[in-house]
Scaffold this active site. Structure first.
Site, PDB file in Angstrom:
ATOM      1  CG  PHE A 161      -8.820   4.521  -4.955  1.00 57.59           C
ATOM      2  CD1 PHE A 161      -7.653   5.401  -5.493  1.00 57.59           C
ATOM      3  CD2 PHE A 161      -9.550   3.502  -5.956  1.00 57.59           C
ATOM      4  CE1 PHE A 161      -7.109   5.016  -6.439  1.00 57.59           C
ATOM      5  CE2 PHE A 161      -8.832   3.154  -6.936  1.00 57.59           C
ATOM      6  CZ  PHE A 161      -7.556   3.991  -7.185  1.00 57.59           C
ATOM      7  CG  ASP A 199     -18.209   1.287  -5.022  1.00 60.31           C
ATOM      8  OD1 ASP A 199     -18.796   2.188  -4.884  1.00 60.31           O
ATOM      9  OD2 ASP A 199     -17.645   0.325  -4.105  1.00 60.31           O
ATOM     10  CB  ILE A 244     -27.428   1.716  -4.952  1.00 61.16           C
ATOM     11  CG1 ILE A 244     -27.422   3.003  -5.639  1.00 61.16           C
ATOM     12  CG2 ILE A 244     -28.771   1.132  -4.837  1.00 61.16           C
ATOM     13  CD1 ILE A 244     -27.795   2.991  -7.383  1.00 61.16           C
ATOM     14  CB  THR A 245     -22.062   0.961  -3.972  1.00 60.83           C
ATOM     15  OG1 THR A 245     -22.357  -0.489  -3.855  1.00 60.83           O
ATOM     16  CG2 THR A 245     -21.876   1.406  -2.529  1.00 60.83           C
ATOM     17  CE1 TYR A 257     -22.921   4.421  -0.794  1.00 58.55           C
ATOM     18  CE2 TYR A 257     -21.166   5.212   0.394  1.00 58.55           C
ATOM     19  CZ  TYR A 257     -22.313   4.548   0.484  1.00 58.55           C
ATOM     20  OH  TYR A 257     -22.855   3.884   1.571  1.00 58.55           O
ATOM     21  N   GLY A 313     -19.219   3.521   9.527  1.00 57.81           N
ATOM     22  CA  GLY A 313     -18.026   3.153   8.885  1.00 57.81           C
ATOM     23  C   GLY A 313     -18.618   2.005   8.174  1.00 57.81           C
TER      24      GLY A 313
END
Ligand code: CAA
Length: 248
Positions: free
Chosen positions: A150, A96, A93-94, A155, A186
């Site tokens: 950034f 951010d 999961i993220t 993560y 990526g």
């Protein structure tokens, strides 16, 4: 590529990259089990759709961040007569946010789901692989585990940690017929990437030398190769596939 039929388990195998990996392993002739978030109400429909296009998956619900839940998963899989030869630790999961804005809960959720899960799931399937003298463990990391990103201290830390785990376990099981590798994709055409802020994503795509997002099938083909008999000499590796965005 060898055509020996094995059984593969793909965590988070019903969405995005995990689903592409499940299909690639199925195409390679393997029996494929997918593990999904418990009570995921869309899974039955998704399984039906996959069956209609020729992909017959077996599915189990599990919370990969919880060791008791992964122990119950292993018991259920073994009780149903399956053995896991190929394990793809893909669930992730993220959450951010820059570190200044990150809540402790956002740190914990990502570390537990993306890194603790690798211990939890691998731990419960490793002994049977050792007993059979054959196994493939593929840990799905990220470009951001190597280069940092950034807004992703959580993560990036978890994804970097996965490769440390890979390198240590690879040494422990190298003589027992088991390989352990990391794949670091990526930015791909997945829901996870589509959820990013559009301006941030556009800026990232502009920095990818091949000029586009990756397709999950491109990573899945790599995972199928690593999972084959032909890849027996590859272990402890971190294989990047990122359109040239980060070269190391
Ligand atoms: N480098 C340097 N500075 C940057 C920056 C960057 N890349 N991006 C933003 N900034 C600056 C801004 O210019 C702004 O500066 P000022 O305060 O001086 O104006 C400041 O940082 C903004 O800071 P905020 O804390 O307010 O950040 P934000 O809330 O605007 O954005 C974020 C935070 C939403 C996390 C955003 O940074 C972001 O989306 N980052 C990308 C995260 C990312 O790549 N996620 C990948 C998800 S998919 C995935 O993870 C799969 C995979 O494996 C690849």
């Amino acid at each position: 590529m060898s055509k020996t039929t094995r059984t593969a388990l793909v965590t988070g195998g019903n969405t995005g990259l995990g689903a592409a990996i499940a299909r690639a392993l199925h195409d390679a002739g393997h029996k494929v089990i997918i593990a999904h978030i418990p009570g995921h109400e869309t899974v039955a429909h998704w399984l039906q759709q996959q069956a209609e296009i020729g992909y017959n998956f077996t599915a189990y619900g599990v919370d990969v961040s919880d060791f008791d839940s992964t122990q119950a998963l292993a018991q259920a899989i073994h009780a149903d007569g399956h053995q896991v030869d190929i394990l793809v630790n893909n669930a992730g999961i993220t959450r951010d946010a820059t570190l200044r804005k990150m809540e402790k809960s956002g740190w914990d959720a990502v570390l537990r789901t993306n890194l603790d899960s690798v211990f939890n799931v691998t731990k419960v399937f490793l002994d049977p692989m050792l007993e059979r003298g054959w196994g493939r463990i593929v840990n799905i990391s990220s470009i951001n585990g190597s280069k940092g990103q950034f807004g992703q201290t959580n993560y990036s830390a978890a994804k970097a940690g996965m490769h440390g785990f890979t390198k240590a376990l690879a040494q422990e099981v190298a003589r027992k017929g088991i390989t352990v590798n990391t794949v670091s994709p990526g930015y791909l055409r997945t829901e996870m990437v589509a959820a990013m802020r559009e301006d941030v994503l556009n800026q990232i795509v502009a920095g990818i030398p091949v000029g586009r997002l990756g397709d999950p099938t491109e990573i899945a083909a790599l995972v199928a190769f690593i999972s084959s008999d032909s890849a027996a000499f590859m272990t402890g590796s971190n294989i990047a596939m990122n359109g040239g965005q980060h070269m190391f």
